[in-house]
Design an enzyme around this catalytic site. Sequence first.
Site, short mmCIF file in Angstrom:
data_model
loop_
_atom_site.label_atom_id
_atom_site.label_comp_id
_atom_site.label_asym_id
_atom_site.label_seq_id
_atom_site.Cartn_x
_atom_site.Cartn_y
_atom_site.Cartn_z
N GLU A 33 50.06 56.97 -90.00
CA GLU A 33 49.81 57.53 -89.28
C GLU A 33 50.12 58.53 -88.03
OE1 GLU A 33 46.99 59.65 -90.74
OE2 GLU A 33 46.19 57.36 -90.94
N CYS A 54 44.47 57.04 -95.54
CA CYS A 54 45.65 55.81 -94.91
C CYS A 54 46.07 56.53 -95.99
CB CYS A 54 45.25 54.45 -95.49
SG CYS A 54 47.04 53.76 -95.65
#
Length: 351
Positions: free
Chosen positions: A128, A2
């Site tokens: 993402e 992340c």
Amino acid sequence: MCGRISCHLPRDVLTRACAYRNRQGERRRLPEWRDADKYCPSYNKSPRSSSPVLLSRLHFEKSADSSERIIVPMRWGLVPSWFQESDPSKLLFNTANCRSDTIMEKRSFRLPLGKGRRCVVLADGFYEWQRCQGTYVKQPYFIYFPQTKSEKSGSIGAADSPEDWNKVWDNWRLLTMAGIFDCWEPPEGGDHLYSYTIITVDACKVLNDIHQRMPAILDGEEAVSKWLDFGEVSTQEALKLIHPTENITFHPVSFVVNNCLNNTPDCLTPVDLSVIKQLKARGCSHRMLQWLARNSPTKEDPKTPQKTESDVRQFLPKSPSSVKRSSAVLLEQWLKQEKEEEPVAKQLHSE
């Protein structure tokens, strides 16, 4: 992993979204802030920036109940308490994320975890990137909890002013990610630095095609309470909460988010991938025709006028004006799909 999140809500809205009940089950309470002036809302936060985290008040007040909560802005990227350099940026390894399978092997994470320094990282959602097949291009996605609309949130399609946008996000369910924090004191003295890392796990089935890793998401009030309450819940019990969750959804966003300096609603506004591909194709065709117009050999014939670039342009398809829509309208259309048809994420989940 992340590496980028969004947390743009105003401080009062963020506080209301973190309402909770303490161990005695009293009426819903709002967590208090510590160093509230350090909170900087942003649609595009990257490591080394400051983000709000939720943690037990007992970390700062020894007489407090461990179930009571506070919100503290902290640096993203854990600086271990044992770090001896005077500049945190000289830390030679990346601590923005912490793998769940090696959390007890690395001193940087094992020590604060053993001290009960567990926190919940607050965000609208995270970004993402998915590598497009056969290319080096990566398509960004915004990933978040499924949202339920209410009358209070209003109509997203009509959110054209800042006031309307506040209503839209007022009912947003924050993404609650499990983290670990630590407190570092400069060797030469000075202000203490609080920093955190986000724990990551293997991606769930829904997200596996986008990336192999995802944050450890605490889904629900019970999970959040157990993770934060280090006074009553042991480390071993708390680590049982660290696992992938399928209760997640996502949508593609524009390449605006690729640059962490961009901080606008366009970062998380849904885009139509078919339109992006169409525009890319047209862009390539346009450049090819321009090259041909400049470099193609032509017979010298004074009676035949040579074609110019402007002549070539008339055969090019025009870009659809419908692509230029407000971010509010696009977000409304995307969220409506949850009622009218199954989104891709839910189709995968149901399988």
